[in-house]
Design an enzyme around this catalytic site. Structure first.
Site, mmCIF file in Angstrom:
data_model
loop_
_atom_site.group_PDB
_atom_site.id
_atom_site.type_symbol
_atom_site.label_atom_id
_atom_site.label_comp_id
_atom_site.label_asym_id
_atom_site.label_seq_id
_atom_site.Cartn_x
_atom_site.Cartn_y
_atom_site.Cartn_z
ATOM 1 N N THR A 148 -4.753 10.630 -5.867
ATOM 2 C CA THR A 148 -4.150 10.576 -4.539
ATOM 3 C C THR A 148 -4.539 9.271 -3.861
ATOM 4 O O THR A 148 -5.712 8.876 -3.911
ATOM 5 C CB THR A 148 -4.582 11.753 -3.639
ATOM 6 N N ASP A 150 -4.599 9.007 -0.814
ATOM 7 C CA ASP A 150 -5.218 9.402 0.453
ATOM 8 C C ASP A 150 -6.740 9.432 0.383
ATOM 9 O O ASP A 150 -7.409 9.484 1.414
ATOM 10 C CB ASP A 150 -4.724 10.785 0.879
ATOM 11 N N GLU A 318 6.034 2.485 0.216
ATOM 12 C CA GLU A 318 5.953 1.202 -0.487
ATOM 13 C C GLU A 318 4.593 0.984 -1.146
ATOM 14 O O GLU A 318 4.426 0.056 -1.941
ATOM 15 C CB GLU A 318 6.268 0.037 0.465
#
Length: 349
Positions: A148, A150, A318
């Protein structure tokens, strides 16, 4: 293990470095005597009645993967299809497997002679892998590589998740450009950054680029409000003006929307339904948090007789399939290599 046949599944959202994991895993597996089969689109077809092996899977060899570690995206594509019982999550916080889907996947893997399964993905893919391992028993070994951008997975020794470094690198450059545009034009940007469960990416981009202010969910209570968040933004704008600067960039982690409440509360605030993804999570892209904040801040300035132009921008998609940085290339190739070593030590993971 007589005949070693490895299956590879990639689930969740894209992250820089997926191909590097796949490539290194395939090379090491073949060098250790495995035959390697890649499955397209995550679990989407494996748990579907329309699964067609020639169409939905591919035999991987060293020639095919030798240089893919330079590339973003995933040669096996990706999907958010998981094996969780999403219906049960509507009434319980206990995550359960979908027996039909899990059984179908285990059966398909057995029919194809897959006795080792490498999954690459986030928490939902990890849970799906676990459910497969539990259902298959000793007939199948599984290894999961967490993924991930994140960086919201607590890995040993505070290691960042793969793809995070690349996302931070490209995201910082984008913020830098927006800051230059902000200073040149004398206006403010409200920039939303990806990060569903944690503000690591937004915070790190904000620190690296020197954004004017960065807002992350960890700094707000569970039940905050648009007004409370707007207080911080309005204060930053006013303080900046006192310093003689009419410009600024506010970086806002998208997960801050969850601080406004659960799905039902979000729908109440928006006056419409909020779609969920295949994993049952509210689609934060459908929650216009930055627009809500812009309207609130602009209303406050209008009440003082001022016009306050605010430009909205989103940074996220992006970053996900960008070519990995050398750091993530090396990191992900190491993950792929060692994932195969785990299969070889004789234990089920």
């Amino acid at each position: 293990m007589a005949h070693k046949r490895l299956g590879i599944v990639v689930g969740g959202g894209p992250a820089p470095g997926i191909n590097a994991v796949i490539g290194a895993a395939v090379i090491e597996a073949i060098n250790r005597g495995f035959e390697v089969i890649g499955f397209y689109d995550g679990f989407k077809w494996l748990c579907s009645d329309n699964f067609d092996p020639p169409t939905h899977s591919v035999r991987l060899d060293i020639k095919r993967v030798a240089r893919i570690h330079f590339d973003g995206g995933s040669i096996l594509r990706i999907s958010r299809t998981n094996l969780l019982d999403n219906e049960s999550l509507k009434t319980s916080t206990v995550v359960k497997p979908d027996p039909y889907k899990v059984g179908l996947v285990v059966s398909r893997l057995r029919e194809l002679g897959i006795n080792c399964l490498l999954t690459i993905g986030g928490d939902d893919t990890a849970l799906s892998s676990r459910f497969i391992a539990e259902a298959a028993g000793d007939r199948l070994r599984t290894v999961h590589v967490p993924k991930t951008i994140d960086n919201d997975v607590p890995l040993p020794q505070n290691q960042a998740t793969f793809g995070f470094a690349t996302a931070l690198n490209y995201g910082t450059q984008l913020i830098k450009n927006l800051m230059q545009d902000s200073q040149t034009t004398g206006r403010w940007y409200f920039v939303t950054a990806m990060g569903r469960s944690a503000g690591w990416l937004a915070m790190s981009m904000g620190i690296s680029a020197g954004a004017t202010v960065t807002l992350i969910p960890e700094e707000f209570t569970e039940r905050s409000s648009v007004q409370r968040i707007a207080d911080v933004l309005e204060g930053a704008i006013i303080k900046r003006r006192v310093m003689g600067r009419p410009d600024g960039v506010a970086l806002i982690a998208e997960g801050l929307a969850y601080r406004l409440g659960d799905r039902e509360e979000l729908e109440r605030l928006l006056g419409r339904s909020v779609p969920v993804d295949a994993a049952g999570h509210p689609r934060l892209a459908e929650v216009p948090l930055a627009e809500m904040l812009r309207q609130e801040v602009q209303a406050r300035f209008r009440a003082r007789g001022e016009n306050m132009p605010l430009v909205l921008h989103t940074i996220g998609y992006e970053l996900r399939s960008a070519d990995p940085t050398p750091h993530d290339m090396a990191y992900c190739r190491s993950l792929g290599y060692h994932s195969i070593r785990l299969f070889e030590d004789g234990t089920r993971r």
